[in-house]
Design a protein around this motif. Structure first.
Motif, PDB file in Angstrom:
ATOM      1  N   ARG A 346       0.832  -1.198   0.000  1.00 18.67           N
ATOM      2  CA  ARG A 346       0.000   0.000   0.000  1.00 18.67           C
ATOM      3  C   ARG A 346       0.863   1.242   0.000  1.00 18.67           C
ATOM      4  N   MET A 347       0.370   2.292  -0.630  1.00 20.07           N
ATOM      5  CA  MET A 347       1.022   3.587  -0.586  1.00 20.07           C
ATOM      6  C   MET A 347       0.508   4.332   0.635  1.00 20.07           C
ATOM      7  N   ARG A 348       1.414   4.650   1.532  1.00 22.49           N
ATOM      8  CA  ARG A 348       1.061   5.363   2.746  1.00 22.49           C
ATOM      9  C   ARG A 348       1.791   6.700   2.783  1.00 22.49           C
ATOM     10  N   LYS A 349       1.439   7.516   3.781  1.00 24.10           N
ATOM     11  CA  LYS A 349       2.029   8.848   3.898  1.00 24.10           C
ATOM     12  C   LYS A 349       2.737   8.964   5.239  1.00 24.10           C
ATOM     13  N   ALA A 350       3.875   9.654   5.218  1.00 23.77           N
ATOM     14  CA  ALA A 350       4.670   9.840   6.424  1.00 23.77           C
ATOM     15  C   ALA A 350       4.958  11.326   6.604  1.00 23.77           C
ATOM     16  N   ILE A 351       5.157  11.721   7.854  1.00 17.96           N
ATOM     17  CA  ILE A 351       5.478  13.102   8.190  1.00 17.96           C
ATOM     18  C   ILE A 351       6.636  13.111   9.168  1.00 17.96           C
ATOM     19  N   SER A 352       7.528  14.077   9.011  1.00 14.74           N
ATOM     20  CA  SER A 352       8.668  14.218   9.910  1.00 14.74           C
ATOM     21  C   SER A 352       9.057  15.690   9.969  1.00 14.74           C
ATOM     22  N   VAL A 353       9.761  16.060  11.024  1.00 15.00           N
ATOM     23  CA  VAL A 353      10.219  17.429  11.216  1.00 15.00           C
ATOM     24  C   VAL A 353      11.703  17.482  10.881  1.00 15.00           C
ATOM     25  N   LEU A 354      12.056  18.278   9.859  1.00 15.73           N
ATOM     26  CA  LEU A 354      13.456  18.393   9.478  1.00 15.73           C
ATOM     27  C   LEU A 354      14.201  19.382  10.360  1.00 15.73           C
ATOM     28  N   LYS A 355      13.524  20.454  10.766  1.00 20.84           N
ATOM     29  CA  LYS A 355      14.186  21.414  11.648  1.00 20.84           C
ATOM     30  C   LYS A 355      13.145  22.260  12.349  1.00 20.84           C
ATOM     31  N   ASN A 356      13.549  22.800  13.484  1.00 27.63           N
ATOM     32  CA  ASN A 356      12.709  23.714  14.259  1.00 27.63           C
ATOM     33  C   ASN A 356      13.637  24.675  14.987  1.00 27.63           C
ATOM     34  N   ALA A 358      12.987  27.256  16.622  1.00 31.48           N
ATOM     35  CA  ALA A 358      12.450  27.835  17.858  1.00 31.48           C
ATOM     36  C   ALA A 358      12.567  26.918  19.059  1.00 31.48           C
ATOM     37  N   GLY A 359      12.909  25.650  18.869  1.00 28.12           N
ATOM     38  CA  GLY A 359      12.979  24.762  20.027  1.00 28.12           C
ATOM     39  C   GLY A 359      13.178  23.315  19.624  1.00 28.12           C
ATOM     40  N   ARG A 360      12.751  22.417  20.508  1.00 26.02           N
ATOM     41  CA  ARG A 360      12.947  20.997  20.280  1.00 26.02           C
ATOM     42  C   ARG A 360      11.942  20.461  19.261  1.00 26.02           C
ATOM     43  N   HIS A 361      12.272  19.319  18.696  1.00 28.79           N
ATOM     44  CA  HIS A 361      11.343  18.634  17.797  1.00 28.79           C
ATOM     45  C   HIS A 361      11.719  17.161  17.731  1.00 28.79           C
ATOM     46  N   GLU A 362      10.746  16.355  17.369  1.00 25.72           N
ATOM     47  CA  GLU A 362      10.998  14.922  17.210  1.00 25.72           C
ATOM     48  C   GLU A 362      11.824  14.672  15.956  1.00 25.72           C
ATOM     49  N   ASP A 363      12.670  13.672  16.024  1.00 29.62           N
ATOM     50  CA  ASP A 363      13.430  13.270  14.839  1.00 29.62           C
ATOM     51  C   ASP A 363      12.905  11.959  14.258  1.00 29.62           C
ATOM     52  N   THR A 364      11.725  11.571  14.690  1.00 28.87           N
ATOM     53  CA  THR A 364      11.135  10.314  14.222  1.00 28.87           C
ATOM     54  C   THR A 364      10.294  10.558  12.970  1.00 28.87           C
ATOM     55  N   ILE A 365       9.935   9.456  12.330  1.00 25.13           N
ATOM     56  CA  ILE A 365       9.017   9.471  11.193  1.00 25.13           C
ATOM     57  C   ILE A 365       7.711   8.852  11.644  1.00 25.13           C
ATOM     58  N   ARG A 366       6.617   9.573  11.436  1.00 32.77           N
ATOM     59  CA  ARG A 366       5.303   9.077  11.818  1.00 32.77           C
ATOM     60  C   ARG A 366       4.417   8.944  10.585  1.00 32.77           C
ATOM     61  N   GLU A 367       3.502   8.009  10.678  1.00 30.35           N
ATOM     62  CA  GLU A 367       2.531   7.855   9.600  1.00 30.35           C
ATOM     63  C   GLU A 367       1.407   8.875   9.787  1.00 30.35           C
ATOM     64  N   LEU A 401       1.551   0.522  12.165  1.00 23.92           N
ATOM     65  CA  LEU A 401       0.847   1.079  11.018  1.00 23.92           C
ATOM     66  C   LEU A 401      -0.631   1.250  11.321  1.00 23.92           C
ATOM     67  N   MET A 402      -1.180   2.321  10.816  1.00 26.49           N
ATOM     68  CA  MET A 402      -2.593   2.613  11.035  1.00 26.49           C
ATOM     69  C   MET A 402      -3.433   2.024   9.917  1.00 26.49           C
ATOM     70  N   GLU A 403      -4.624   1.591  10.276  1.00 25.37           N
ATOM     71  CA  GLU A 403      -5.596   1.102   9.308  1.00 25.37           C
ATOM     72  C   GLU A 403      -6.821   1.983   9.353  1.00 25.37           C
ATOM     73  N   ASP A 404      -7.878   1.551   8.664  1.00 28.86           N
ATOM     74  CA  ASP A 404      -9.096   2.338   8.648  1.00 28.86           C
ATOM     75  C   ASP A 404      -9.667   2.435  10.054  1.00 28.86           C
ATOM     76  N   ARG A 405     -10.363   3.517  10.307  1.00 25.66           N
ATOM     77  CA  ARG A 405     -10.952   3.708  11.648  1.00 25.66           C
ATOM     78  C   ARG A 405     -11.967   2.592  11.928  1.00 25.66           C
ATOM     79  N   GLY A 406     -11.937   2.146  13.156  1.00 24.43           N
ATOM     80  CA  GLY A 406     -12.861   1.099  13.547  1.00 24.43           C
ATOM     81  C   GLY A 406     -12.229  -0.264  13.525  1.00 24.43           C
ATOM     82  N   ARG A 407     -11.029  -0.360  12.871  1.00 25.18           N
ATOM     83  CA  ARG A 407     -10.353  -1.650  12.852  1.00 25.18           C
ATOM     84  C   ARG A 407      -9.208  -1.607  13.875  1.00 25.18           C
TER      85      ARG A 407
END
Length: 409
Positions: A346-356, A358-367, A401-407
């Motif tokens: 499946r094609m999924r989407k990920a989000i991450s913070v490259l820089k901040n 103003a302060g701290r930020h996570e360096d992880t990748i989240r779906e 990994l996340m699935e459809d809501r309710g599952r």
């Protein structure tokens, strides 16, 4: 003495036709000035006087005599010159005038012609140098002074701007701070505009005013998208707390756009601003270096006004790359990277913070998943391969990994 310089012919034995005509014209002007005693006098244009004088020396003597004639009067004299002399700018004319304002009309390869003006000199008056965009519309002239951010003092300290999504706010240690600029970059379809809608909706829910400048998408389509995610932006549009402006980059100069933003900040008191997208904004300016400088000045101004700015930047290509515009990313305080990744067919989407900055930020990748119930941010993911290539593949376990809501996840 003025009459002699202006060419009454008392010291001449041979009169040329153009000299007589010029003398008669000046005499008529003098008579009208004596009769009306005007506060404003406009000579439109000096090219006519050049044609009447024929001789360049006589023309210069004539202009100098006009200056001496009006020097003792309470009149402001405006000389209009179409620069048709063939020499470009008349240096002698510039030297005898108290002020010089140059107007230019630029014809681009596509879109409406752009007009700009420059104050080259103005004796005894401080002025803003450089070029200033202006337009001629029904009702008059609109001038958009060049923005100088340092003239605007900061108003308050910045605090986090929450999005209303706990996981997303946690990635930025509470959210972007007021007075910072956040860049959302990634390929088309990853949800950049939807995330900015979440931020702007949360701001309106807090009672703040916000403005969204839409360069790419139609406003009607944007409203349908918000309705699909159960973001009732129409209610805030009706109340006036939210304003969405459709921008045609082919008809808008960067100076006019900056003037619009300043009007929203200073008249409406907005706290959140979205520019969607930077590619549309860049289309409004053919010279990239000037674009970056103007955008940098605009973001500095917004920072000093404690406005949180969100910039949407679409990466080229269907799936995009990890590369983004280096000039845009360096002036942004926060960079959020969205991308596609493959997992379990499946094609999924990920989000991450490259820089901040103003302060701290996570360096992880989240779906991240976007459906009819809104935006969901999953737990941090590990086990990626090929992240830096721009086409990451998830090879870890299926539990996070996340699935459809309710599952069950």
């Amino acid at each position: 003495a003025v009459d002699e310089v202006m060419g009454d012919g008392r010291e001449q034995s041979i009169l040329h036709p153009w000299e007589v005509e010029l003398s008669e014209t000046i005499r008529l002007i003098q008579q009208e000035v004596e009769r009306i005693q005007p506060r404003r006098v406009v000579f439109d244009s000096l090219s006519e006087m050049r044609l009447l004088a024929q001789d360049p020396l006589r023309y210069r003597r004539q202009v100098l005599a006009l200056k001496q004639y009006f020097a003792g009067r309470s009149s402001t004299v405006v000389l209009v010159d179409d620069m048709s002399s063939g020499n470009g700018e008349d240096a002698h004319l510039h030297s005898i005038c108290h002020g010089v304002v140059t107007l230019e009309r630029l014809t681009l390869e596509f879109g409406a012609a752009r007009r700009r003006l420059q104050v080259q000199k103005l004796r005894g008056v401080d002025f803003i140098g450089g070029f200033h965009d202006f337009t001629i519309r029904r009702g008059g002239l609109e001038v958009y002074p060049r923005l100088i951010a340092t003239e605007h003092a900061p108003s308050c300290a910045g605090e986090p701007i929450p999005s209303g999504i706990v996981e997303l706010d946690a990635m930025l240690d509470g959210g972007p701070l007021r007075g910072t600029s956040t860049l959302l970059t990634g390929p088309a379809g990853t949800g950049k505009t939807t995330i900015t809608l979440q931020y702007i909706y949360a701001a309106c829910e807090r009672g703040e005013r916000a403005t969204l400048y839409e360069f790419d998408e139609r406003v009607s389509t944007l409203r349908k998208r918000a309705d699909a995610f159960h973001l009732d932006i129409q209610r805030h549009l009706d109340s006036g707390s939210l304003r969405i402006e459709q921008v045609d980059p082919a008809e808008l100069s960067p100076g006019e756009f900056t003037s619009r933003v300043r009007d929203q900040v200073e008249r409406r008191g907005i706290k959140v601003l979205i520019i969607d997208s930077l590619s549309g904004y860049m289309a409004a300016m053919p010279q990239e270096k000037q674009l970056i400088l103007q955008l940098h000045e605009l973001l500095s101004y917004l920072s000093q006004k404690s406005v949180a700015t969100f910039l949407v930047d679409a990466q080229p290509g269907l799936l995009g790359t990890t590369n983004t515009n280096v000039f845009i990313s360096y002036i942004a305080d926060v960079v959020l990277m969205l991308r596609f990744f493959e997992a379990g067919g499946r094609m999924r989407k990920a989000i991450s913070v490259l820089k901040n900055r103003a302060g701290r930020h996570e360096d992880t990748i989240r779906e991240v998943r976007i459906d009819s119930s809104g935006i969901r941010i999953g737990a941090p993911l590990i086990g990626f391969r090929g992240v830096m290539t721009g086409s990451p593949e998830y090879v870890g376990g299926s539990e996070p990994l996340m699935e459809d809501r309710g599952r069950d996840a």
